[in-house]
Scaffold this active site. Structure first.
Site, PDB file in Angstrom:
ATOM      1  N   GLU A   8      53.678  56.292  55.625  1.00 36.02           N
ATOM      2  CA  GLU A   8      55.084  56.171  56.027  1.00 36.02           C
ATOM      3  C   GLU A   8      55.454  54.707  56.130  1.00 36.02           C
ATOM      4  O   GLU A   8      54.670  53.897  56.639  1.00 36.02           O
ATOM      5  CB  GLU A   8      55.353  56.788  57.418  1.00 36.02           C
ATOM      6  CG  GLU A   8      55.331  58.285  57.462  1.00 36.02           C
ATOM      7  CD  GLU A   8      55.573  58.828  58.866  1.00 36.02           C
ATOM      8  OE1 GLU A   8      56.206  58.143  59.700  1.00 36.02           O
ATOM      9  OE2 GLU A   8      55.103  59.939  59.137  1.00 36.02           O
ATOM     10  N   GLU A  51      49.970  60.599  63.377  1.00 35.00           N
ATOM     11  CA  GLU A  51      50.197  59.764  64.562  1.00 35.00           C
ATOM     12  C   GLU A  51      49.739  60.385  65.878  1.00 35.00           C
ATOM     13  O   GLU A  51      50.556  60.728  66.736  1.00 35.00           O
ATOM     14  CB  GLU A  51      51.681  59.397  64.652  1.00 35.00           C
ATOM     15  CG  GLU A  51      52.142  58.587  63.467  1.00 35.00           C
ATOM     16  CD  GLU A  51      53.489  57.911  63.673  1.00 35.00           C
ATOM     17  OE1 GLU A  51      54.134  58.166  64.705  1.00 35.00           O
ATOM     18  OE2 GLU A  51      53.877  57.104  62.821  1.00 35.00           O
TER      19      GLU A  51
HETATM   20  C1  GCO Z   1      56.662  59.064  63.395  1.00 36.10           C
HETATM   21  C2  GCO Z   1      56.684  60.217  62.544  1.00 36.10           C
HETATM   22  C3  GCO Z   1      57.970  60.396  61.831  1.00 36.10           C
HETATM   23  C4  GCO Z   1      59.167  59.594  62.321  1.00 36.10           C
HETATM   24  C5  GCO Z   1      59.228  58.209  61.725  1.00 36.10           C
HETATM   25  C6  GCO Z   1      60.400  57.381  62.181  1.00 36.10           C
HETATM   26  O1  GCO Z   1      56.104  58.098  62.968  1.00 36.10           O
HETATM   27  O2  GCO Z   1      57.231  59.088  64.473  1.00 36.10           O
HETATM   28  O3  GCO Z   1      55.617  60.282  61.700  1.00 36.10           O
HETATM   29  O4  GCO Z   1      58.106  61.736  62.061  1.00 36.10           O
HETATM   30  O5  GCO Z   1      60.327  60.254  62.037  1.00 36.10           O
HETATM   31  O6  GCO Z   1      58.084  57.509  62.026  1.00 36.10           O
HETATM   32  O7  GCO Z   1      60.354  57.156  63.542  1.00 36.10           O
END
Ligand code: GCO
Length: 474
Positions: free
Chosen positions: A361, A169
């Protein structure tokens, strides 16, 4: 939903769960680890909810072996983890901390012994503090620093690890960390400098891809994991569908929240015209080889998809936000629960970038606690997962090449600026005692993995916990 012919996911589809080093490891200064920008940021009062930090988090650094056993109970095929750069190189460059590297060595071995394939993210935000003092991602040398760190990791782990993710990200660590200033390191740079940071991080990605290709001891599969900025059509009219696709290709003024500013350079080798026009004078100077470095071929497009924004066609063939009915489902962050987001975003990314997709994710934060019966009944997470996976199956049915799904997260953990307010895990963690409890969703996910997804169409998620428990007892 119409009758589904083939209910399973494709052969070889990867089912996993994800975490990140700073969010779970703790041991923030153990065995020679250097401080990261998150260690420093969390020490400033008022930055994190309840002034918490990841100093201990899930203490995974010391409990990794029992955590891998729990992954085995979940039936995970793959585990997406990240490496803490300052644990391995305390100053960010130069000296290597063998004890830090040894930790990842042991973890990888433990995973492989349990039959779980490690997917390693090189950078999930815990940047070495020493490098931030040297100018951080703004420094001209920053892409090279990342390349050197990548080489250290590849030399040590690529005899066993084959799946690599460069950056997690960039929209967040650049946008929140260097533009809005609400995440570590907390810099509030103007747009021009933030775009320089963005450009350097893309160069870092490109260098890392080259280093992995050149030095991996086993054939490597390389991707990255940006935010999947999803828009969904408000109705199924072709005009609204086109509007959603257009929104996912758009760049917005004075904002780094978009797909294409990041992904066009990485996959197509150039910044999107629309962004160049919008950002105008704020654009950084681009070196003659930069775009070639950034666009080294990758093998899959990883993306993190949680929520989405409904939109519809505007008068001028553009798009406008669409209202949702009052009271529509949201998670604890107040992000919309919008299962079609995973369908539309995967479709968009696949059409534009023509790479296999991996959902790196996806998950939901709920009010989870251990009930009087000793269990964690997170029924909304079961439902969330089922709905999103049905939409993922739908996009695969439509011909999109999706290779895997990683649930965020394996276990409750430190949720950045939100501290321990949000629980995303399949495994509940009591942060006082470090007691782990598999939630109902862990049982349902196991059932999903065991049936290669088929159960999401013909079983009730809510019966799963008992079924899996019975099966484990026999
Ligand atoms: C993000 C990260 C994760 C977060 C998840 C929930 O996307 O911010 O990759 O570390 O914990 O997305 O917010």
């Amino acid at each position: 939903m119409t009758e589904i012919e083939n209910k399973t996911f494709p052969d070889g589809f990867t089912w996993g769960a994800a975490t990140a080093a700073y969010q779970i490891e703790g041991a923030w200064n153990a065995d020679g680890k250097g401080p990261s920008v998150w260690d420093a940021y969390t020490q400033q009062k008022g930055k994190i909810w309840d002034n918490d930090s990841g100093a201990v988090a899930c203490d995974h650094y010391h409990r990794y072996a029992s955590d891998v056993k729990l992954m085995g109970e979940l039936g995970l095929q793959a585990y997406r983890m990240s490496i803490s750069w300052p644990r391995v190189m305390p100053e960010g460059t130069g000296a290597v901390n063998q004890a830090g590297l040894d930790f990842y060595d042991r973890l990888v071995d433990e995973l492989l012994e349990a039959g779980i394939n490690p997917w390693v993210t090189l950078f999930h935000w815990d940047y070495p503090l020493a490098l931030d003092y040297k100018g951080g991602w703004l420094a001209e040398d920053s892409p090279r620093w990342f390349a050197d760190y990548t080489k250290v990791i590849i030399d040590r782990l690529s005899d066993r690890v084959t799946n690599w993710i460069t950056l997690n990200e960039p929209q967040c660590f650049v946008g929140l960390g260097h533009h809005q200033g609400t995440h570590a390191p907390g810099h509030k740079l103007g747009l021009a400098k933030a775009l320089r940071v963005a450009h350097n991080s893309l160069l870092a990605h490109g260098h890392a891809v080259s280093v992995i290709r050149a030095h991996s001891q086993l054939p490597a599969s390389i991707g990255w994991a940006p935010v999947g900025n999803a828009y969904t059509p408000a109705t199924n009219s072709p005009a609204d569908e086109a509007a959603a696709m257009k929104a996912m290709g758009a760049v917005f003024d004075n904002s780094l929240w978009n797909n294409t500013w990041w992904a066009d350079p990485v996959v197509l080798g150039s910044y999107p015209e629309e962004g160049l026009k919008l950002y105008g004078d704020a654009m950084p100077k681009i070196g003659p080889d930069d775009m070639a470095i950034i666009s080294q071929p990758i093998d899959f497009y990883g993306c993190n998809i949680y929520t989405g924004m409904p939109c519809r066609a505007g008068d001028d063939s553009g798009f406008v936000d669409a209202e949702m009915p009052s009271g529509s489902p949201r998670n604890l962050f107040m992000w919309r629960v919008l299962p079609e987001a995973i369908y539309w975003c995967s479709k968009f990314l696949s059409e534009r970038y023509n790479l296999p997709i991996v959902i790196t994710e996806n998950g939901v934060t709920c009010h989870d606690w251990v009930s009087l019966d000793g269990k964690v009944h997170d029924s909304q997470r079961l439902d969330f997962m089922t709905r999103y996976l049905q939409q993922l199956h739908r996009v695969i049915d439509d011909g999109v090449d999706v290779r895997g799904y990683f649930h965020w997260s394996l276990m409750d953990n430190f949720e950045w600026a939100e501290g321990y307010k949000h629980r995303f895990g399949l495994i509940h963690v009591d942060f006082e005692t470090q007691q782990r409890t598999l939630k109902d969703s862990a049982s349902w996910y196991r059932r999903i993995i065991d049936s290669n997804g088929a159960c999401i169409f013909d079983e009730s998620p809510h019966a799963a916990p008992q079924m899996v428990e019975d099966a484990l007892i026999q």
